[in-house]
Each structure stands twice: as C-alpha cells, then as structure tokens.
Design a protein around this motif. Structure first.
Motif, PDB file in Angstrom:
ATOM      1  N   ILE A   1      56.282 -56.226 -58.562  1.00  0.00           N
ATOM      2  CA  ILE A   1      55.512 -57.441 -58.235  1.00  0.00           C
ATOM      3  C   ILE A   1      56.417 -58.426 -57.494  1.00  0.00           C
ATOM      4  CG2 ILE A   1      54.281 -59.435 -59.206  1.00  0.00           C
ATOM      5  CD1 ILE A   1      53.583 -57.521 -61.619  1.00  0.00           C
ATOM      6  N   GLY A   2      57.660 -58.551 -57.975  1.00  0.00           N
ATOM      7  CA  GLY A   2      58.628 -59.438 -57.320  1.00  0.00           C
ATOM      8  C   GLY A   2      58.918 -59.007 -55.889  1.00  0.00           C
ATOM      9  N   ILE A   3      58.993 -57.705 -55.673  1.00  0.00           N
ATOM     10  CA  ILE A   3      59.219 -57.177 -54.319  1.00  0.00           C
ATOM     11  C   ILE A   3      58.009 -57.483 -53.430  1.00  0.00           C
ATOM     12  CG2 ILE A   3      59.462 -55.047 -52.967  1.00  0.00           C
ATOM     13  CD1 ILE A   3      61.122 -53.945 -55.385  1.00  0.00           C
TER      14      ILE A   3
ATOM     15  N   ARG B   1      51.332 -50.386 -51.920  1.00  0.00           N
ATOM     16  CA  ARG B   1      52.596 -49.913 -51.342  1.00  0.00           C
ATOM     17  C   ARG B   1      53.736 -49.894 -52.362  1.00  0.00           C
ATOM     18  NH1 ARG B   1      54.728 -51.278 -45.632  1.00  0.00           N
ATOM     19  NH2 ARG B   1      55.966 -49.516 -46.360  1.00  0.00           N
ATOM     20  N   VAL B   2      53.669 -50.789 -53.361  1.00  0.00           N
ATOM     21  CA  VAL B   2      54.723 -50.788 -54.393  1.00  0.00           C
ATOM     22  C   VAL B   2      54.318 -49.943 -55.605  1.00  0.00           C
ATOM     23  CG1 VAL B   2      55.658 -53.016 -53.682  1.00  0.00           C
ATOM     24  CG2 VAL B   2      53.926 -52.945 -55.494  1.00  0.00           C
ATOM     25  N   GLY B   3      53.244 -49.182 -55.466  1.00  0.00           N
ATOM     26  CA  GLY B   3      52.858 -48.234 -56.515  1.00  0.00           C
ATOM     27  C   GLY B   3      52.025 -48.821 -57.636  1.00  0.00           C
TER      28      GLY B   3
ATOM     29  N   GLU C   1      71.003 -58.219 -57.432  1.00  0.00           N
ATOM     30  CA  GLU C   1      71.044 -57.263 -58.549  1.00  0.00           C
ATOM     31  C   GLU C   1      69.634 -56.861 -58.977  1.00  0.00           C
ATOM     32  OE1 GLU C   1      74.151 -57.476 -61.355  1.00  0.00           O
ATOM     33  OE2 GLU C   1      75.072 -59.233 -60.453  1.00  0.00           O
ATOM     34  N   PRO C   2      68.817 -56.364 -58.052  1.00  0.00           N
ATOM     35  CA  PRO C   2      67.396 -56.119 -58.345  1.00  0.00           C
ATOM     36  C   PRO C   2      67.128 -54.930 -59.258  1.00  0.00           C
ATOM     37  CG  PRO C   2      67.932 -55.280 -56.173  1.00  0.00           C
ATOM     38  CD  PRO C   2      69.160 -55.991 -56.680  1.00  0.00           C
TER      39      PRO C   2
ATOM     40  N   ILE D   1      64.808 -61.257 -53.984  1.00  0.00           N
ATOM     41  CA  ILE D   1      64.350 -60.432 -55.111  1.00  0.00           C
ATOM     42  C   ILE D   1      65.382 -60.646 -56.214  1.00  0.00           C
ATOM     43  CG2 ILE D   1      63.829 -58.106 -55.939  1.00  0.00           C
ATOM     44  CD1 ILE D   1      63.344 -57.361 -52.946  1.00  0.00           C
ATOM     45  N   PHE D   2      64.941 -61.210 -57.328  1.00  0.00           N
ATOM     46  CA  PHE D   2      65.872 -61.637 -58.376  1.00  0.00           C
ATOM     47  C   PHE D   2      66.202 -60.516 -59.359  1.00  0.00           C
ATOM     48  CE2 PHE D   2      63.837 -65.538 -56.886  1.00  0.00           C
ATOM     49  CZ  PHE D   2      64.926 -66.380 -56.715  1.00  0.00           C
TER      50      PHE D   2
END
Length: 326
Positions: A167-169, A144-146, A184-185, A101-102
């Motif tokens: 979205i990245g997660i 799940r990520v809202g 550093e997410p 996760i960037f």
C-alpha cells in the motif's frame, strides 16, 4: 554525459547536524553530526544503494535529500536546481517529483484512513485528475502491487506487514514521481516477502523510468537491486563503486568488514572465508575521532590516520574510496 548518464541528483558537501539536548536545554556547542560533508550523485534511472551500520546516518541522508529534514549546510541539486533553501511553496513541485517508501509500513500509514483514502491523498494534492479518474488509478495500482479492488475500503490494521508495504508503494507511486527514497523498505518484512517487494520495485522502475536511493542493512539484497553502492560510516560516505565491483573488490577496511558479515550458507566455504569482522564500538557522532573516523576500529590504522582525514579519491574507473591505504 549522455541522456542515460545524466545526473538527477547531485549532493555537494551536505551536512545535517542535530543540536544536543541536555538537562538544561539545548547545548549550542554540541551537535550530533548525522551527515557530515557528504558528496555524491545519482544518475537518472539508476538505483543507488546506501549501506552501513545502524546509526551511521543513512536514513538521515535520504531524508535530508528529500527535504523531510532541512540541511545544516551544502547543496542538493535536483534536476539542475538547488532545493536546499527553497521554501514550502517553492518545494511543492519537488514533493511531487520525490516520494518516500518508509521502513515501518504500519506507522507510515494513517490508521484512520482506508486504503483508497491513503493512496488518493497525494493525488488529490498534486494531480489534476478527477475523483473518478483517481479511483480508477487506485484500483490499477492495487492490482499492480498484488492486491484486490475489495481492499480499497479496508484499513491498515486489517493487513499483514507485506501488504501494508505494498500500500505504501502504491501511495508513493500514485503521482508518478521521478525519484523514490526507499528507506529500508524491506527490513521489517518477512524474508519470504522481501524478494517479492524488491522485484516489484524493479518492475516499476523499468516501466516508469524511476530513480531510487535504496537504503538498507541487507548487503546481499542491495547487491541484487543496485547499480552503484555507497558505503557510509559515522556520517560520511567512505566508498562508492559499481555494485559488482564493490562485492568483487572491496577496498576500504570497513567495506570488507561489512561484506564479511554476510552469512555464507555453505559451512566449508564459510570456514575458508576471510574474517574481517569489526571489533570495538561505533564512536559517538557527538564526539567523532580525529583524522579518519574509522581508525579506532581499523586493524591497519597508522599515526597518519589520527592526524589527517582521508579524502575521497578515484582508485579505478568509477571506484572511489576515502582511505590512507590508497
């Protein structure tokens, strides 16, 4: 070690040097020693926090562990296998097990792909799911990520920074990895969103048994999410401890200085707090000081500190430090 205490990742004497480019091309005699002889481990199911100033090598260490960068020397043992010298074909199953996760949720997403395509890409490469099964999983992950099902057809520029990081997660977790580098997410996100993202990562960890390497500047947030913490300075880890112990009893002068920099909301307590703020500039990773690399900024430095590099030693159970004071 018991099953719960098994090491998922073991890093031994890891180095990552970058050649220095000058006016006449690459200078083979000079290198930026971004990661310089680092050794530590991460247990299955834990979150290992990694903190330090900008430029200390935190992100480079994480990217070398996940093989986004090739190591200069050393070992990265993932689940019993040294992955440092594996070729592209041999690495493929490990790419499925290790995701990232960037920091920048915008530049890490392809602006020409919509959300469903972004999350589907790793699943198409690494899973045996049918197209319909993958679409169902994308919908479930977004929930799940809202986020909503209607977001699937939208593009990255249509979302806020917090939504893009979600979205990245979802993309990182779409192929059910074992290990996630959180580089550093939350640093690019609004403070009000940071806690939501961290809580979401903790929920996923409980549900999926994930192991995290959490790289961050925010020491208070690292304390909240981490089981153990490593403090990094100029390419080396100089202290490792359980999270609660590190904040209660920091040993290395650099760790004390980092903790002093955390803002205290109560003005009276802030005035009474011990001031260990660091003075001086961070030395160049091209020209690292002899002996202890922190000695040029350390108020306790002695002649020994310039002559001999301190080795990591266990001062208390699970609490290790590299400093001549111990």
């Amino acid at each position: 070690m018991s099953g719960a205490e098994q090491k998922l990742i073991e890093v031994n004497n890891l180095k990552k040097y970058f050649p220095v480019k000058g006016a006449f091309g690459i200078n083979k005699n000079k290198h930026v020693k971004a990661v310089d002889d680092v050794s530590f481990y991460i247990k299955k199911g834990e979150t290992f926090g990694l903190v330090g100033e900008s430029g200390c090598g935190k992100s480079t260490l994480g990217r070398t562990i996940t093989r986004l960068y090739d190591a200069t020397a050393g070992e990265v043992i993932f689940d019993g296998k040294n992955i440092v010298n594996l070729n592209k074909k041999e690495l493929k199953p490990y790419h499925k097990k290790m995701q990232v996760i960037f920091q920048d949720p915008y530049s890490s997403l392809n602006p020409y792909m919509n959300v469903s395509e972004i999350i589907d890409e790793p699943m198409a490469l690494y899973s045996n799911l049918s197209k319909n099964e993958r679409m169902e999983k994308i919908e479930e992950l977004l929930k799940r990520v809202g986020m909503k099902k209607t977001d699937m057809e939208k593009f990255p520029h249509e979302f806020s920074g917090g939504q893009r990081q979600r979205i990245g997660i979802a993309r990182a977790l779409s192929i059910d990895p074992e290990f996630v580098l959180c580089d550093e997410p939350i640093s690019a996100l609004d403070v009000s969103i940071q806690a939501q993202v961290v809580n979401m990562l903790e929920d996923f960890q409980k549900d999926m048994g994930l192991t995290y390497l959490f790289v961050a500047h925010d020491l208070s947030m690292v304390k909240h999410i981490s089981n153990r913490i490593g403090v990094m300075y100029l390419g080396k880890i100089i202290e490792i401890s359980k999270s609660t112990e590190l904040y209660k009893n920091p040993l290395h002068p650099y760790t004390k200085a980092l903790l002093s920099a955390i803002p205290i909301p109560d003005p009276k307590k802030a005035n009474l707090a011990e001031n260990n703020l660091i003075k001086g500039e961070l030395p160049s990773p091209i020209d690292i000081p002899t002996g202890c690399r922190f000695r040029t900024r350390c108020p306790y430095a002695t002649a020994l500190c310039s002559e001999k590099e301190p080795v990591m030693k266990e001062v208390d159970t699970g609490h290790m430090v590299a400093c001549h004071l111990f």
